[in-house]
Design a protein around this motif. Structure first.
Motif, short mmCIF file in Angstrom:
data_model
loop_
_atom_site.label_atom_id
_atom_site.label_comp_id
_atom_site.label_asym_id
_atom_site.label_seq_id
_atom_site.Cartn_x
_atom_site.Cartn_y
_atom_site.Cartn_z
N ASP A 1 0.80 -1.23 0.00
CA ASP A 1 0.00 0.00 0.00
C ASP A 1 0.83 1.28 0.00
OD1 ASP A 1 1.02 -0.37 2.52
OD2 ASP A 1 -0.87 -0.05 3.57
N SER A 2 2.11 1.19 -0.33
CA SER A 2 2.94 2.40 -0.36
C SER A 2 4.17 2.17 -1.25
CB SER A 2 3.39 2.78 1.05
OG SER A 2 4.46 1.95 1.49
N GLU B 1 7.12 2.67 0.09
CA GLU B 1 8.14 2.31 1.09
C GLU B 1 8.57 0.86 0.87
OE1 GLU B 1 10.65 3.17 4.21
OE2 GLU B 1 9.16 4.57 3.43
#
Length: 189
Positions: free
Chosen positions: A78-79, A81
């Motif tokens: 979801d990112s 990162e």
């Protein structure tokens, strides 16, 4: 006859790899900072040398979880990162360890790089330390305990790793970033 943890570990590692981790009697002293650590992350005196502890943390056992280069460059589902970011590793209750001569890629304690002779690829896997080392905090100091049951959440890590791989496969922009990092100069559209 006194049997030390380092003697048991050396015999165990010899049985797994055929190599003996040489002990030089330079055992880690209580409170010795973890190599490269910025914060108060220390070792407890457990009778291990730095080489023995590093072997426990990073010597592979032959298992394969995901290709190593994929693990190094995979983003969280979801990112943007990285999955292996220190923050994510901490959240999964594993111990981030800075880069050092024993850990050139800055892998968390207990995460290893295994070479598979059949596929001729490196794989990320857990070493003995992945299941049997943990970190506890007391009065602002974090201590690494080797041989303890891990507090790492293996189930969540595996589920989220699957989600990250699926998200990378399904999201063109995420996949392109991933492919560029994994393939480097070999990447072409």
């Amino acid at each position: 006859m006194k049997i030390t943890i380092s003697a048991i570990l050396a015999v165990f590692l010899y049985g797994l790899t055929g190599d003996v981790v040489a002990s030089t009697d330079n055992t880690i002293q209580n409170g010795t900072p973890i190599v490269g650590s910025d914060g108060k992350l220390i070792n407890l005196a457990q009778g291990l040398t730095q080489a023995e502890q590093s072997g426990f943390w990073y010597r592979g056992d032959g298992s394969k979880i995901v290709r190593y280069d994929w693990f190094m460059h995979l983003e969280q589902a979801d990112s943007k990162e990285l999955f292996r970011s220190d923050e994510n590793i901490e959240r999964l209750r594993y111990t981030p360890i800075p880069k050092s001569e024993w850990n050139p890629d800055g892998m968390p304690a207990g995460f290893s790089k295994n070479y598979d002779r059949l596929s001729k690829e490196n794989w990320m896997a857990l070493s003995c330390g992945g299941c049997h080392s943990t970190k506890i905090a007391y009065k602002g100091t974090s201590m690494v305990i080797n041989g303890a049951a891990t507090m790492g959440d293996f189930q969540t890590m595996m589920l989220e790793l699957e989600h990250a791989l699926t998200a990378t496969y399904n999201d063109k922009a995420k996949f392109t970033r991933f492919a560029k990092r994994v393939l480097g100069s070999d990447y072409s559209k």
